[in-house]
Design a protein around this motif. Structure first.
Motif, mmCIF file in Angstrom:
data_model
loop_
_atom_site.group_PDB
_atom_site.id
_atom_site.type_symbol
_atom_site.label_atom_id
_atom_site.label_comp_id
_atom_site.label_asym_id
_atom_site.label_seq_id
_atom_site.Cartn_x
_atom_site.Cartn_y
_atom_site.Cartn_z
ATOM 1 N N SER A 67 0.854 -1.192 0.000
ATOM 2 C CA SER A 67 0.000 0.000 0.000
ATOM 3 C C SER A 67 0.888 1.239 0.000
ATOM 4 C CB SER A 67 -0.884 0.003 1.246
ATOM 5 O OG SER A 67 -0.078 0.152 2.412
ATOM 6 N N LEU A 68 0.285 2.402 -0.127
ATOM 7 C CA LEU A 68 1.057 3.650 -0.147
ATOM 8 C C LEU A 68 1.848 3.832 1.151
ATOM 9 C CD1 LEU A 68 1.833 6.410 -1.314
ATOM 10 C CD2 LEU A 68 -0.311 7.319 -0.388
ATOM 11 N N ASN A 69 1.193 3.631 2.292
ATOM 12 C CA ASN A 69 1.879 3.836 3.575
ATOM 13 C C ASN A 69 2.979 2.804 3.805
ATOM 14 O OD1 ASN A 69 0.343 6.077 4.270
ATOM 15 N ND2 ASN A 69 -1.256 4.857 5.283
ATOM 16 N N ASP A 70 2.700 1.538 3.429
ATOM 17 C CA ASP A 70 3.720 0.495 3.597
ATOM 18 C C ASP A 70 4.931 0.783 2.721
ATOM 19 O OD1 ASP A 70 2.313 -0.874 5.484
ATOM 20 O OD2 ASP A 70 1.507 -2.384 4.111
ATOM 21 N N ALA A 71 4.687 1.242 1.503
ATOM 22 C CA ALA A 71 5.794 1.544 0.594
ATOM 23 C C ALA A 71 6.654 2.671 1.144
ATOM 24 C CB ALA A 71 5.252 1.904 -0.788
ATOM 25 N N ARG A 72 6.021 3.700 1.714
ATOM 26 C CA ARG A 72 6.768 4.826 2.271
ATOM 27 C C ARG A 72 7.577 4.398 3.495
ATOM 28 N NH1 ARG A 72 5.186 9.964 0.496
ATOM 29 N NH2 ARG A 72 6.037 10.851 2.422
ATOM 30 N N MET A 73 7.072 3.418 4.230
ATOM 31 C CA MET A 73 7.767 2.951 5.433
ATOM 32 C C MET A 73 8.857 1.929 5.107
ATOM 33 S SD MET A 73 6.785 4.258 8.323
ATOM 34 C CE MET A 73 7.276 2.994 9.499
ATOM 35 N N ILE A 113 11.049 2.439 -6.592
ATOM 36 C CA ILE A 113 10.117 1.379 -6.206
ATOM 37 C C ILE A 113 8.776 1.640 -6.873
ATOM 38 C CG2 ILE A 113 8.901 0.242 -4.311
ATOM 39 C CD1 ILE A 113 11.150 1.072 -2.455
ATOM 40 N N GLN A 114 8.288 0.648 -7.592
ATOM 41 C CA GLN A 114 6.928 0.704 -8.150
ATOM 42 C C GLN A 114 6.161 -0.460 -7.528
ATOM 43 O OE1 GLN A 114 8.904 0.750 -12.189
ATOM 44 N NE2 GLN A 114 6.998 1.793 -12.680
ATOM 45 N N THR A 115 5.013 -0.193 -6.941
ATOM 46 C CA THR A 115 4.303 -1.261 -6.247
ATOM 47 C C THR A 115 2.794 -1.020 -6.242
ATOM 48 O OG1 THR A 115 4.240 -2.542 -4.182
ATOM 49 C CG2 THR A 115 4.524 -0.146 -3.981
ATOM 50 N N LYS A 116 2.052 -2.128 -6.143
ATOM 51 C CA LYS A 116 0.587 -2.057 -6.082
ATOM 52 C C LYS A 116 0.082 -3.333 -5.407
ATOM 53 C CE LYS A 116 -3.533 -2.133 -9.045
ATOM 54 N NZ LYS A 116 -4.020 -3.418 -8.504
ATOM 55 N N ASN A 117 -0.832 -3.175 -4.469
ATOM 56 C CA ASN A 117 -1.466 -4.351 -3.869
ATOM 57 C C ASN A 117 -2.886 -4.497 -4.408
ATOM 58 O OD1 ASN A 117 -2.971 -2.440 -2.531
ATOM 59 N ND2 ASN A 117 -2.122 -2.854 -0.496
ATOM 60 N N LYS A 118 -3.566 -5.554 -4.005
ATOM 61 C CA LYS A 118 -4.880 -5.850 -4.602
ATOM 62 C C LYS A 118 -5.967 -4.879 -4.139
ATOM 63 C CE LYS A 118 -6.002 -9.399 -1.146
ATOM 64 N NZ LYS A 118 -6.332 -10.828 -0.966
ATOM 65 N N GLU A 119 -5.742 -4.184 -3.005
ATOM 66 C CA GLU A 119 -6.757 -3.252 -2.503
ATOM 67 C C GLU A 119 -6.776 -1.935 -3.272
ATOM 68 O OE1 GLU A 119 -4.793 -4.954 -0.321
ATOM 69 O OE2 GLU A 119 -6.371 -6.323 0.367
ATOM 70 N N ASN A 120 -5.675 -1.585 -3.913
ATOM 71 C CA ASN A 120 -5.573 -0.285 -4.582
ATOM 72 C C ASN A 120 -5.799 -0.407 -6.089
ATOM 73 O OD1 ASN A 120 -4.866 1.472 -2.331
ATOM 74 N ND2 ASN A 120 -2.973 0.296 -2.245
ATOM 75 N N VAL A 121 -6.476 0.599 -6.640
ATOM 76 C CA VAL A 121 -6.701 0.640 -8.086
ATOM 77 C C VAL A 121 -5.433 1.067 -8.800
ATOM 78 C CG1 VAL A 121 -8.043 1.724 -9.936
ATOM 79 C CG2 VAL A 121 -9.140 1.180 -7.746
ATOM 80 N N ILE A 133 12.633 10.391 -0.087
ATOM 81 C CA ILE A 133 11.790 10.394 -1.280
ATOM 82 C C ILE A 133 11.983 11.710 -2.023
ATOM 83 C CG2 ILE A 133 9.426 10.333 -2.153
ATOM 84 C CD1 ILE A 133 8.660 8.671 0.271
ATOM 85 N N LYS A 134 12.431 11.625 -3.269
ATOM 86 C CA LYS A 134 12.603 12.815 -4.102
ATOM 87 C C LYS A 134 11.353 13.110 -4.930
ATOM 88 C CE LYS A 134 16.861 13.491 -2.842
ATOM 89 N NZ LYS A 134 17.228 14.668 -2.026
ATOM 90 N N LYS A 135 10.638 12.034 -5.271
ATOM 91 C CA LYS A 135 9.432 12.218 -6.087
ATOM 92 C C LYS A 135 8.529 11.005 -5.903
ATOM 93 C CE LYS A 135 9.774 12.251 -10.638
ATOM 94 N NZ LYS A 135 9.972 12.709 -12.051
ATOM 95 N N GLN A 136 7.227 11.238 -5.990
ATOM 96 C CA GLN A 136 6.237 10.169 -5.850
ATOM 97 C C GLN A 136 5.097 10.429 -6.825
ATOM 98 O OE1 GLN A 136 4.588 9.578 -1.857
ATOM 99 N NE2 GLN A 136 2.567 9.300 -2.799
ATOM 100 N N ILE A 137 4.807 9.439 -7.689
ATOM 101 C CA ILE A 137 3.728 9.617 -8.669
ATOM 102 C C ILE A 137 2.873 8.355 -8.726
ATOM 103 C CG2 ILE A 137 4.972 11.278 -10.112
ATOM 104 C CD1 ILE A 137 5.707 8.970 -11.964
ATOM 105 N N PRO A 138 1.561 8.514 -8.987
ATOM 106 C CA PRO A 138 0.695 7.337 -9.174
ATOM 107 C C PRO A 138 0.889 6.767 -10.577
ATOM 108 C CG PRO A 138 -0.585 9.346 -9.391
ATOM 109 C CD PRO A 138 0.807 9.778 -9.015
ATOM 110 N N ILE A 139 0.792 5.436 -10.703
ATOM 111 C CA ILE A 139 0.970 4.786 -12.013
ATOM 112 C C ILE A 139 -0.017 3.634 -12.164
ATOM 113 C CG2 ILE A 139 3.425 5.346 -12.273
ATOM 114 C CD1 ILE A 139 4.017 2.487 -11.296
ATOM 115 N N ASN A 140 -0.287 3.262 -13.413
ATOM 116 C CA ASN A 140 -1.057 2.060 -13.708
ATOM 117 C C ASN A 140 -0.103 0.869 -13.781
ATOM 118 O OD1 ASN A 140 -3.787 2.942 -14.010
ATOM 119 N ND2 ASN A 140 -3.168 4.007 -15.886
ATOM 120 N N MET A 141 -0.400 -0.185 -13.061
ATOM 121 C CA MET A 141 0.447 -1.378 -13.089
ATOM 122 C C MET A 141 -0.319 -2.565 -12.512
ATOM 123 S SD MET A 141 3.109 -0.768 -9.895
ATOM 124 C CE MET A 141 3.755 -2.434 -9.980
#
Length: 584
Positions: A67-73, A113-121, A133-141
């Motif tokens: 998830s977003l929070n897990d990735a940041r941690m 790091i690019q990541t996505k779990n099943k709960e997130n679109v 973190i220098k930059k953070q963007i949403p992506i389709n994956m």
């Protein structure tokens, strides 16, 4: 003037010191990334390496993702999902648990790091430098994680200078990769280096995986299984083959984690004491499954060293099991295990006793000397070949459990048949026929190939380069995979029946022919040349089990009488032949 000399280190220096304990070289990065993917329940892992890991180490998996929070941690120090209480340290079941891997990597590289779990679109793409973190963007994956580690030690030039050559660093990377794929065989792996795929592993049994990686098909692997209360041990050890020259492949795992343990190593190796002279040639692949509460992983930053509560018990169990198997399988008396020359001294004398009926009048030493001298001077015309006996002889070889073989003059393998008959098999010609039939029968099928840690270079002259290029596709279909670079060919995969030590010789023999592209006879010429070059040479000493394997393989061939040039392969000595020769 300030008299205080002890001060707290700056946070940046602390982080670099901690990173240095975890990330020693590019292979350390790969190990940590793959272990994270395994903990994330990935079933497919792709590895991309560039410049032996110095420029890029990238891993793509189809695991749970974050998830977003897990990735940041995830790249913060001491952040982990595996440890919650002090008691959890004493029942470790996952690969990572300290929460330092990604944090350490983030401080010594440019990390993405690019990541996505099943709960997130949507997934998330993070760009990280110096742990921030220098930059953070949403992506389709798709669900899963992609981690890219770029320019390792780019801001620590002193550490980067201490890296070894690209060849050595790549060897470390492949060694770490092999340890992972040996332990976790229910995952599909693909490994790319500089945009070329080098390894591809599907799900496999332990034995098949060992054979895939280390090409042990020509060496018998002895299975080891031990069960006792909270301990289960499985794996394979090599048979005591006296012909093996190179250092053995030695791997030890505890709860699917590769470890270094001098005590266990000595116990395994010492089981062969008295059977082998060169104990360095022993190979072993031992997996110890033990209750996690009996294991202390927290004694080494990279978890390569481990302390077991019942270490003596486990070591003695493994050593005794190997000794018992060797004693049973090779009929070794336990009291003989203290004599280092046992295997070398007993083999020949025991086998020669089967030939006593042919020349009882001579002592053992006289028999060997006489037979050796006689065969050295005899001609093939002194033998007879009866084609009608071939089927009967082939049936005997396939059904006889214990063929009594003996090698003489580095040329013939001898074994008795029907009391008064002796069969002599020309070892070079027999192996040549085996290889010919192997390639001719399988040339329309996909051959199993053995892969190398590093490609083997074959230097080429200009006309050899052109000739080899004309038959490249034919060689690929036969299981030889290679690429050209400058004036050389680099082989990274060869058929299972071919030994890598003779590759250069094989290719130079092939290139004595000037091949034209698309010629119908190219493949026939290739097969004949390869079989002749790769066949066991005269003068090669063979261990008893290799002789038996060669005999069985040869007599299971369709053509057992003559080579493709018309030379006889085996001979039958006439009745009472030895008595006539030795009792004149």
């Amino acid at each position: 003037m300030n008299s205080n000399t002890i001060q707290l280190l700056p946070k940046k220096v602390i982080n670099q010191i901690a990173s240095g304990e975890i990330v020693q070289r590019p292979s350390s990065v790969l190990k940590e990334l793959i272990e994270n993917s395994i903990d994330a329940k990935a079933k497919m892992i792709d590895v991309f390496i560039r410049d032996s890991g110095k420029t890029l180490i990238q891993l793509i998996d189809n695991g749970d993702g974050m998830s977003l929070n897990d990735a940041r941690m995830s790249f913060q120090r001491h952040a982990t999902s595996k440890i919650k209480t002090n008691e959890d340290l004493f029942r470790i079941r996952t690969k990572g648990f300290r929460g330092e891997a990604l944090a350490s990597i983030a401080f010594i590289s440019q990390l993405e790091i690019q990541t996505k779990n099943k709960e997130n679109v949507m997934g998330f793409h993070f760009f990280i430098e110096e742990g921030k973190i220098k930059k953070q963007i949403p992506i389709n994956m798709l669900q899963g994680t992609r981690v890219s580690v770029k320019n390792i030690f780019y801001k620590i030039p002193a550490r980067r200078r201490f890296l070894k050559s690209s060849r050595i660093e790549f060897q470390h990377i492949v060694n770490e990769f092999y340890k992972i794929v040996l332990a976790h065989r229910d995952i599909v792996y693909r490994f790319y280096h500089n945009d070329k795929i080098l390894f591809s592993f599907k799900k496999a049994s332990l034995k098949d995986r060992i054979q895939e990686i280390f090409s042990k098909k020509n060496q018998i692997l002895i299975p080891i299984i031990i069960k006792k209360s909270r301990i289960f041990i499985e794996g394979f050890v090599s048979n005591p083959d006296t012909d093996v020259q190179k250092k053995g492949d030695q791997f030890l795992f505890v709860n699917q984690r590769s470890i270094t343990n001098t005590f266990f190593h000595r116990k395994i190796i010492s089981a062969y004491d008295g059977i082998l002279k060169n104990l360095k040639t022993v190979s072993y692949f031992i997996f110890i499954h033990i209750d996690p509460s009996l294991v202390n992983w927290n004694i080494h930053p990279t978890k390569k060293e481990v302390k077991l509560e019942e270490e003596n018990l486990v070591g003695n169990m493994i050593q005794q099991e190997i000794k018992n198997i060797l004693c049973c399988q090779y009929k070794v008396k336990k009291e003989d295990l203290n004599h280092s020359d046992f295997l070398f001294s007993c083999d020949s004398s025991k086998k020669m006793n089967h030939y006593n009926s042919f020349f009882e009048e001579l002592s053992y030493k006289e028999k060997v000397i006489q037979l050796d001298n006689f065969l050295h001077h005899m001609k093939e015309s002194d033998f007879f070949i009866d084609i009608h006996l071939t089927k009967k002889l082939s049936s005997y070889v396939s059904n006889e459990k214990d063929i009594k073989t003996f090698q003489i003059n580095g040329k013939y393998i001898i074994f008795p048949w029907e009391e008064e008959n002796i069969i002599l098999v020309d070892q070079h010609r027999a192996h040549q026929n085996i290889l010919l039939e192997f390639f001719f029968q399988k040339r329309k099928k996909k051959l199993i190939s053995q892969q190398f840690l590093f490609p083997i270079e074959v230097r080429l002259l200009k006309h050899e380069f052109n000739s080899l290029n004309n038959i490249k596709q034919d060689l690929i279909e036969m299981g030889f995979h290679f690429f050209f670079c400058k004036k050389s060919a680099y082989l990274y995969s060869i058929p299972e029946k071919i030994h890598q030590n003779i590759l250069v010789e094989i290719f130079h023999n092939i290139l004595t022919y000037n091949f034209s592209k698309g010629e119908k006879n190219n493949k026939k010429i290739l097969i004949k040349s390869i079989a002749k070059s790769a066949a066991i040479k005269y003068g090669t000493k063979l261990h008893s089990y290799k002789m038996k394997c060669l005999i069985r393989d040869f007599f299971s061939c369709e053509n057992t009488s003559y080579t493709y040039t018309g030379a006889p392969v085996f001979f039958v000595l006439k009745n009472n032949f030895f008595k006539k020769q030795f009792c004149k």
